[in-house]
Write a protein that holds these residues in place. Structure first.
Motif, short mmCIF file in Angstrom:
data_model
loop_
_atom_site.label_atom_id
_atom_site.label_comp_id
_atom_site.label_asym_id
_atom_site.label_seq_id
_atom_site.Cartn_x
_atom_site.Cartn_y
_atom_site.Cartn_z
N VAL A 23 -0.99 103.18 -29.47
CA VAL A 23 -2.12 104.10 -29.65
C VAL A 23 -2.91 103.71 -30.90
O VAL A 23 -4.15 103.75 -30.90
CB VAL A 23 -1.62 105.56 -29.72
N ASP A 24 -2.23 103.28 -31.95
CA ASP A 24 -2.93 102.83 -33.16
C ASP A 24 -3.84 101.64 -32.87
O ASP A 24 -4.94 101.55 -33.42
CB ASP A 24 -1.92 102.45 -34.26
N LYS A 25 -3.40 100.73 -32.00
CA LYS A 25 -4.26 99.59 -31.64
C LYS A 25 -5.50 100.05 -30.89
O LYS A 25 -6.59 99.52 -31.10
CB LYS A 25 -3.47 98.57 -30.81
N VAL A 26 -5.35 101.06 -30.05
CA VAL A 26 -6.51 101.60 -29.33
C VAL A 26 -7.48 102.24 -30.32
O VAL A 26 -8.69 102.01 -30.26
CB VAL A 26 -6.06 102.61 -28.25
N ILE A 27 -6.96 103.03 -31.25
CA ILE A 27 -7.82 103.68 -32.25
C ILE A 27 -8.51 102.63 -33.12
O ILE A 27 -9.69 102.77 -33.45
CB ILE A 27 -7.03 104.70 -33.08
N ASP A 28 -7.80 101.57 -33.46
CA ASP A 28 -8.42 100.49 -34.24
C ASP A 28 -9.56 99.85 -33.46
O ASP A 28 -10.62 99.54 -34.02
CB ASP A 28 -7.37 99.44 -34.61
N TYR A 29 -9.38 99.67 -32.16
CA TYR A 29 -10.45 99.13 -31.32
C TYR A 29 -11.66 100.07 -31.31
O TYR A 29 -12.80 99.61 -31.43
CB TYR A 29 -9.94 98.89 -29.89
N ILE A 30 -11.40 101.37 -31.17
CA ILE A 30 -12.50 102.34 -31.20
C ILE A 30 -13.24 102.24 -32.53
O ILE A 30 -14.47 102.22 -32.56
CB ILE A 30 -11.97 103.77 -30.94
N LYS A 31 -12.49 102.17 -33.61
CA LYS A 31 -13.11 102.06 -34.94
C LYS A 31 -14.01 100.83 -35.02
O LYS A 31 -15.14 100.90 -35.50
CB LYS A 31 -12.01 101.98 -36.01
N SER A 33 -15.49 99.34 -32.66
CA SER A 33 -16.60 99.38 -31.70
C SER A 33 -17.90 99.85 -32.35
O SER A 33 -18.98 99.61 -31.82
CB SER A 33 -16.26 100.31 -30.53
N GLY A 34 -17.78 100.58 -33.46
CA GLY A 34 -18.97 101.06 -34.16
C GLY A 34 -19.46 102.43 -33.74
O GLY A 34 -20.40 102.94 -34.32
N VAL A 35 -18.83 103.04 -32.72
CA VAL A 35 -19.26 104.39 -32.34
C VAL A 35 -18.69 105.40 -33.32
O VAL A 35 -17.68 105.15 -33.99
CB VAL A 35 -18.82 104.76 -30.89
N ARG A 36 -19.33 106.54 -33.41
CA ARG A 36 -18.77 107.63 -34.21
C ARG A 36 -17.59 108.21 -33.43
O ARG A 36 -17.64 108.30 -32.20
CB ARG A 36 -19.81 108.72 -34.45
N TYR A 37 -16.54 108.60 -34.14
CA TYR A 37 -15.37 109.13 -33.46
C TYR A 37 -14.61 110.07 -34.38
O TYR A 37 -14.72 110.00 -35.60
CB TYR A 37 -14.45 108.00 -32.98
N ILE A 38 -13.82 110.94 -33.76
CA ILE A 38 -12.93 111.85 -34.48
C ILE A 38 -11.57 111.76 -33.80
O ILE A 38 -11.46 111.98 -32.59
CB ILE A 38 -13.44 113.31 -34.43
N VAL A 39 -10.55 111.43 -34.57
CA VAL A 39 -9.18 111.40 -34.06
C VAL A 39 -8.59 112.79 -34.21
O VAL A 39 -8.60 113.37 -35.30
CB VAL A 39 -8.31 110.37 -34.83
N GLY A 40 -8.09 113.33 -33.11
CA GLY A 40 -7.43 114.62 -33.12
C GLY A 40 -5.95 114.43 -32.79
O GLY A 40 -5.51 113.33 -32.47
N PRO A 41 -5.19 115.51 -32.82
CA PRO A 41 -3.76 115.38 -32.55
C PRO A 41 -3.43 115.08 -31.08
O PRO A 41 -2.34 114.61 -30.78
CB PRO A 41 -3.19 116.74 -32.96
N GLU A 47 -18.64 109.42 -29.84
CA GLU A 47 -20.04 109.76 -29.64
C GLU A 47 -20.83 108.47 -29.48
O GLU A 47 -20.71 107.56 -30.30
CB GLU A 47 -20.54 110.54 -30.86
N GLY A 48 -21.63 108.40 -28.42
CA GLY A 48 -22.44 107.21 -28.21
C GLY A 48 -23.06 107.21 -26.83
O GLY A 48 -23.05 108.22 -26.12
N GLU A 49 -23.57 106.07 -26.44
CA GLU A 49 -24.17 105.90 -25.13
C GLU A 49 -23.05 105.94 -24.08
O GLU A 49 -22.01 105.30 -24.25
CB GLU A 49 -24.94 104.58 -25.10
#
Length: 97
Positions: A23-31, A33-41, A47-49
């Protein structure tokens, strides 16, 4: 297309000790990617196109499989308005993003 929200709960089926590293690798990929994001529990909201957000969700599945998950489940939720939507529109009065 205007800004949209996509929430992704990715569920890699793997050994217990491998779950969070994947899951950490997925979150790192999201980070990255340059889109705005919020990690929740329970999920990460981006947020993006909309097409880009779905591409990120698809890549999240690939990452899980590449990291050894034998199966990947996901819960995906979207919110799209013709004029677009921003985190501040929804949670600005509760939390600064």
């Amino acid at each position: 297309m205007p800004e949209a929200h996509l929430s992704l709960q990715i569920i890699p089926m793997t050994e217990k000790e491998r779950l969070y590293p994947i899951v950490d690798k997925v979150i790192d990929y999201i980070k990255k990617s340059g889109v705005r994001y919020i990690v929740g529990p329970m999920e990460t909201t981006m947020e993006g196109e909309l097409d880009l957000l779905f591409d990120i969700a698809k890549e999240a599945h690939r990452i899980c499989l590449e990291e050894g998950a034998w199966r990947v489940g996901a819960v995906i939720k979207t919110d799209v308005l013709p004029e677009g939507i921003r985190f501040e529109d929804k949670i600005g009065k509760y939390k600064q993003v």
